[in-house]
Write a protein that holds these residues in place. Structure first.
Motif, PDB file in Angstrom:
ATOM      1  N   ALA A 310       0.821  -1.209   0.000  1.00 38.11           N
ATOM      2  CA  ALA A 310       0.000   0.000   0.000  1.00 38.11           C
ATOM      3  C   ALA A 310       0.855   1.258   0.000  1.00 38.11           C
ATOM      4  CB  ALA A 310      -0.927  -0.007   1.222  1.00 38.11           C
ATOM      5  N   LEU A 311       2.002   1.208   0.646  1.00 40.39           N
ATOM      6  CA  LEU A 311       2.884   2.376   0.711  1.00 40.39           C
ATOM      7  C   LEU A 311       3.635   2.605  -0.598  1.00 40.39           C
ATOM      8  CD1 LEU A 311       4.417   1.962   4.290  1.00 40.39           C
ATOM      9  CD2 LEU A 311       2.984   3.859   3.503  1.00 40.39           C
ATOM     10  N   ALA A 312       3.823   1.553  -1.367  1.00 39.75           N
ATOM     11  CA  ALA A 312       4.660   1.643  -2.562  1.00 39.75           C
ATOM     12  C   ALA A 312       3.901   2.273  -3.725  1.00 39.75           C
ATOM     13  CB  ALA A 312       5.153   0.269  -2.955  1.00 39.75           C
ATOM     14  N   VAL A 313       4.592   3.129  -4.464  1.00 39.33           N
ATOM     15  CA  VAL A 313       4.025   3.667  -5.702  1.00 39.33           C
ATOM     16  C   VAL A 313       4.557   2.893  -6.899  1.00 39.33           C
ATOM     17  CG1 VAL A 313       3.699   5.969  -4.759  1.00 39.33           C
ATOM     18  CG2 VAL A 313       5.866   5.414  -5.875  1.00 39.33           C
ATOM     19  N   GLU A 314       5.593   2.091  -6.663  1.00 34.95           N
ATOM     20  CA  GLU A 314       6.153   1.253  -7.728  1.00 34.95           C
ATOM     21  C   GLU A 314       6.845   0.054  -7.073  1.00 34.95           C
ATOM     22  OE1 GLU A 314       9.482   1.429 -11.358  1.00 34.95           O
ATOM     23  OE2 GLU A 314       9.126   3.177 -10.086  1.00 34.95           O
ATOM     24  N   VAL A 315       6.701  -1.095  -7.702  1.00 36.75           N
ATOM     25  CA  VAL A 315       7.394  -2.294  -7.228  1.00 36.75           C
ATOM     26  C   VAL A 315       8.239  -2.840  -8.369  1.00 36.75           C
ATOM     27  CG1 VAL A 315       7.160  -4.605  -6.252  1.00 36.75           C
ATOM     28  CG2 VAL A 315       5.480  -2.837  -5.663  1.00 36.75           C
ATOM     29  N   ARG A 316       9.520  -2.898  -8.138  1.00 36.03           N
ATOM     30  CA  ARG A 316      10.451  -3.441  -9.136  1.00 36.03           C
ATOM     31  C   ARG A 316      10.813  -4.858  -8.728  1.00 36.03           C
ATOM     32  NH1 ARG A 316      14.063   2.085  -8.779  1.00 36.03           N
ATOM     33  NH2 ARG A 316      12.648   3.421  -9.965  1.00 36.03           N
ATOM     34  N   ARG A 317      10.229  -5.801  -9.421  1.00 37.48           N
ATOM     35  CA  ARG A 317      10.421  -7.203  -9.058  1.00 37.48           C
ATOM     36  C   ARG A 317      11.816  -7.674  -9.461  1.00 37.48           C
ATOM     37  NH1 ARG A 317       6.483  -7.956  -5.378  1.00 37.48           N
ATOM     38  NH2 ARG A 317       4.428  -7.402  -6.223  1.00 37.48           N
ATOM     39  N   GLU A 318      12.412  -8.406  -8.564  1.00 40.52           N
ATOM     40  CA  GLU A 318      13.680  -9.090  -8.835  1.00 40.52           C
ATOM     41  C   GLU A 318      14.744  -8.136  -9.375  1.00 40.52           C
ATOM     42  OE1 GLU A 318      14.394 -12.955  -9.491  1.00 40.52           O
ATOM     43  OE2 GLU A 318      13.176 -13.112  -7.685  1.00 40.52           O
ATOM     44  N   VAL A 319      15.028  -7.070  -8.615  1.00 40.38           N
ATOM     45  CA  VAL A 319      16.178  -6.250  -8.980  1.00 40.38           C
ATOM     46  C   VAL A 319      17.460  -7.074  -8.860  1.00 40.38           C
ATOM     47  CG1 VAL A 319      15.151  -4.032  -8.438  1.00 40.38           C
ATOM     48  CG2 VAL A 319      16.244  -5.334  -6.607  1.00 40.38           C
ATOM     49  N   ARG A 320      17.422  -8.073  -8.024  1.00 44.05           N
ATOM     50  CA  ARG A 320      18.373  -9.180  -7.949  1.00 44.05           C
ATOM     51  C   ARG A 320      17.562 -10.415  -7.637  1.00 44.05           C
ATOM     52  NH1 ARG A 320      23.891  -8.795  -6.943  1.00 44.05           N
ATOM     53  NH2 ARG A 320      23.714 -10.622  -5.576  1.00 44.05           N
ATOM     54  N   PRO A 321      18.075 -11.614  -7.899  1.00 47.95           N
ATOM     55  CA  PRO A 321      17.314 -12.815  -7.548  1.00 47.95           C
ATOM     56  C   PRO A 321      16.894 -12.796  -6.076  1.00 47.95           C
ATOM     57  CG  PRO A 321      19.176 -13.409  -8.922  1.00 47.95           C
ATOM     58  CD  PRO A 321      19.334 -11.942  -8.608  1.00 47.95           C
ATOM     59  N   GLN A 322      15.594 -12.949  -5.850  1.00 49.25           N
ATOM     60  CA  GLN A 322      14.981 -12.963  -4.523  1.00 49.25           C
ATOM     61  C   GLN A 322      15.101 -11.625  -3.797  1.00 49.25           C
ATOM     62  OE1 GLN A 322      12.969 -15.207  -3.646  1.00 49.25           O
ATOM     63  NE2 GLN A 322      13.465 -16.661  -5.271  1.00 49.25           N
ATOM     64  N   ALA A 323      15.191 -10.545  -4.549  1.00 48.29           N
ATOM     65  CA  ALA A 323      15.192  -9.200  -3.965  1.00 48.29           C
ATOM     66  C   ALA A 323      14.272  -8.304  -4.778  1.00 48.29           C
ATOM     67  CB  ALA A 323      16.606  -8.618  -3.932  1.00 48.29           C
ATOM     68  N   ASP A 324      13.174  -7.836  -4.161  1.00 50.77           N
ATOM     69  CA  ASP A 324      12.219  -6.933  -4.801  1.00 50.77           C
ATOM     70  C   ASP A 324      12.361  -5.540  -4.197  1.00 50.77           C
ATOM     71  OD1 ASP A 324      11.208  -9.089  -6.225  1.00 50.77           O
ATOM     72  OD2 ASP A 324       9.656  -9.510  -4.733  1.00 50.77           O
ATOM     73  N   GLU A 325      12.314  -4.520  -5.054  1.00 49.93           N
ATOM     74  CA  GLU A 325      12.473  -3.142  -4.603  1.00 49.93           C
ATOM     75  C   GLU A 325      11.123  -2.436  -4.606  1.00 49.93           C
ATOM     76  OE1 GLU A 325      15.995  -0.259  -5.464  1.00 49.93           O
ATOM     77  OE2 GLU A 325      14.509   0.023  -7.081  1.00 49.93           O
ATOM     78  N   TYR A 326      10.752  -1.889  -3.449  1.00 54.77           N
ATOM     79  CA  TYR A 326       9.507  -1.130  -3.301  1.00 54.77           C
ATOM     80  C   TYR A 326       9.857   0.356  -3.221  1.00 54.77           C
ATOM     81  CZ  TYR A 326       7.038  -5.485  -2.337  1.00 54.77           C
ATOM     82  OH  TYR A 326       6.481  -6.746  -2.442  1.00 54.77           O
ATOM     83  N   VAL A 327       9.345   1.139  -4.158  1.00 55.22           N
ATOM     84  CA  VAL A 327       9.630   2.571  -4.206  1.00 55.22           C
ATOM     85  C   VAL A 327       8.457   3.320  -3.582  1.00 55.22           C
ATOM     86  CG1 VAL A 327      10.208   4.523  -5.674  1.00 55.22           C
ATOM     87  CG2 VAL A 327      10.932   2.213  -6.334  1.00 55.22           C
ATOM     88  N   LEU A 328       8.754   4.145  -2.568  1.00 58.01           N
ATOM     89  CA  LEU A 328       7.718   4.882  -1.865  1.00 58.01           C
ATOM     90  C   LEU A 328       7.526   6.262  -2.494  1.00 58.01           C
ATOM     91  CD1 LEU A 328       8.542   3.945   1.836  1.00 58.01           C
ATOM     92  CD2 LEU A 328       7.396   2.611   0.043  1.00 58.01           C
ATOM     93  N   ALA A 329       6.476   6.947  -2.084  1.00 54.64           N
ATOM     94  CA  ALA A 329       6.118   8.225  -2.710  1.00 54.64           C
ATOM     95  C   ALA A 329       7.215   9.270  -2.572  1.00 54.64           C
ATOM     96  CB  ALA A 329       4.808   8.744  -2.107  1.00 54.64           C
ATOM     97  N   ASP A 330       7.984   9.201  -1.485  1.00 57.59           N
ATOM     98  CA  ASP A 330       9.046  10.187  -1.281  1.00 57.59           C
ATOM     99  C   ASP A 330      10.362   9.775  -1.923  1.00 57.59           C
ATOM    100  OD1 ASP A 330       9.825   8.127   0.357  1.00 57.59           O
ATOM    101  OD2 ASP A 330       9.693   9.266   2.231  1.00 57.59           O
ATOM    102  N   GLY A 331      10.345   8.674  -2.685  1.00 53.88           N
ATOM    103  CA  GLY A 331      11.535   8.232  -3.396  1.00 53.88           C
ATOM    104  C   GLY A 331      12.367   7.204  -2.660  1.00 53.88           C
TER     105      GLY A 331
END
Length: 420
Positions: A310-331
């Motif tokens: 809910a907090l994330a404005v973007e989800v980048r799946r698998e930036v590395r194997p088994q690592a997902d990056e959640y980008v919040l509104a403030d960057g």
């Protein structure tokens, strides 16, 4: 050999899986000795065993021991990310175990596989998190009349079983394998400590030295993790809800803080509590940019994933194997490892085989004991006989070439007497 019923990803991986299983066996001398004894005594002759466990090479060696003892075995995965497809293939094609597991399977498939292994009408249940026992009690109570009992090997599972017992709904004896001294000391402390660090390193390649690592929960698993993280140069902070455990952490030199305060200073967070929502929305809202979130508790509920989404404005799946990056509104970017599931198995291979040798040696001997003594046990949570724990420790010492003292008759008499 006729193949058992199964659902696996690729039978062609069986040769590679057998090599993996045999490699693990080299570090599992106690279990190998037990398997040899089972092959002679056949203590499980004619019994059906259903297991919900991590489908790994170490688990395969436990199931080989049960098969040597005469059991028919069916296995479902206890975690979608921990299944080794080559090990699953070897279990079916080489060792005669009915495996129903594929790496990365969805929740519906996971549930279907649990239901399938119950269709074997098992006499014994081996559980890792209490999902199999829970399913049998809620949806297949008709099977419980044939079920002699079972074993649970996780802290989370034992907590659930004790609650079931307290409410009077647990209908079979379940042995708390997790609560033995060898399991807590070696599996939980040394195994979880090392394998959790391994999972974090594989998923991120992050340098821990000089960074602040927050350990949520200071039970045996949390202690082992804190020790190893500190040994790698991390500044370790502990969060706890138990006053005794918090005091223990403080006496060992760790700063102890509420999560609300730790959230503002941590670089890496690892939950290992067995409870839910340990890292919640209010904590996520103040994390540093680049903070790493990992869970080493059994279920994926310790980090509030709904709040994170809910907090994330973007989800980048698998930036590395088994690592997902959640980008919040403030960057700010938050890195979630292994989907919030067990990081040591989702992003690595779990505990070293030498550690699992002790846990599975206890499990194997307990299964044989349960098969023999089930009629004497009432429904509820049962402790492992102390003699089994002691025997496994002796087997491990012998394998390591370590000798210890024996008490003299005078010493034994002294300990039995209250007179000076």
């Amino acid at each position: 050999m006729s193949l058992p019923q199964h659902d696996i990803a690729d039978p062609g991986l069986s040769a590679a899986g057998a090599r993996r299983v045999e490699w693990a066996e080299r570090s599992m001398p106690a279990l190998r000795r037990i398997r040899d004894g089972f092959a002679q005594r056949r203590p499980l002759e004619g019994l059906r065993v259903a297991a919900c466990m991590h489908v790994t090479a170490e688990t395969a060696n436990l199931l080989r021991a049960l098969r040597a003892g005469g059991a028919e075995v069916a296995l479902a995965a206890s975690n979608p990310l921990s299944t080794q497809d080559d090990t699953a293939a070897a279990l079916v094609m080489e060792y005669g175990v009915g495996v129903h597991a594929r790496s990365g399977m969805d929740t519906a498939t996971y549930d279907r596989n649990l239901a399938t292994v119950l269709e074997y009408r098992p006499h014994l249940l081996l559980d890792d998190g209490c999902d199999l026992v829970n399913l049998a009690h809620l949806h297949r109570p008709d099977l419980l009349a044939e079920t002699l009992g079972g074993c649970e090997q996780t802290t989370t599972g034992v907590i659930r079983l004790r609650q079931m017992s307290a409410e009077g709904v647990l209908k079979i004896p379940m042995v708390a394998v997790n609560d033995t001294a060898t399991k807590r000391m070696f599996d939980n402390r040394y195994g979880t400590g090392q394998s959790t660090i391994d999972g974090i390193m594989r998923a991120t390649n992050a340098l821990l030295a000089g960074r602040t690592l927050v350990v949520a929960g200071f039970g045996y698993c949390g202690r082992g993790l804190a020790e190893r993280a500190r040994g790698m140069g991390a500044r370790v902070v502990v969060t706890e809800v138990d006053p005794v455990k918090a005091l223990d952490a403080a006496m060992q030199g760790y700063p102890v803080l509420p999560m609300a305060e730790a959230a503002t200073i941590g670089d890496v967070f690892v939950t290992v509590t067995g409870n839910r929502d340990v890292i919640r929305a209010e904590h996520l809202a103040v994390l540093k940019d680049g903070a790493i979130l990992a869970n080493s508790g059994h279920f994926d509920v310790e980090i509030d994933l709904v709040a994170l989404e809910a907090l994330a404005v973007e989800v980048r799946r698998e930036v590395r194997p088994q690592a997902d990056e959640y980008v919040l509104a403030d960057g700010r970017r938050l890195i979630l490892l292994a989907e919030g599931r067990l990081v040591n198995l989702g992003a690595a291979e779990g505990h070293p085989a030498a550690v699992m040798d002790m846990s599975f040696a206890v499990q194997a001997l307990t299964v044989a004991w349960l098969a023999e003594h089930h009629a004497d046990l009432a429904p509820g949570v049962v402790e492992v006989p102390a003699a089994i724990d002691t025997e496994v420790a002796r087997l491990e010492l012998a394998a390591l070439g370590i000798r210890i003292d024996a008490m003299t008759p005078e010493q034994e008499d002294y300990l039995r007497s209250w007179r000076v």
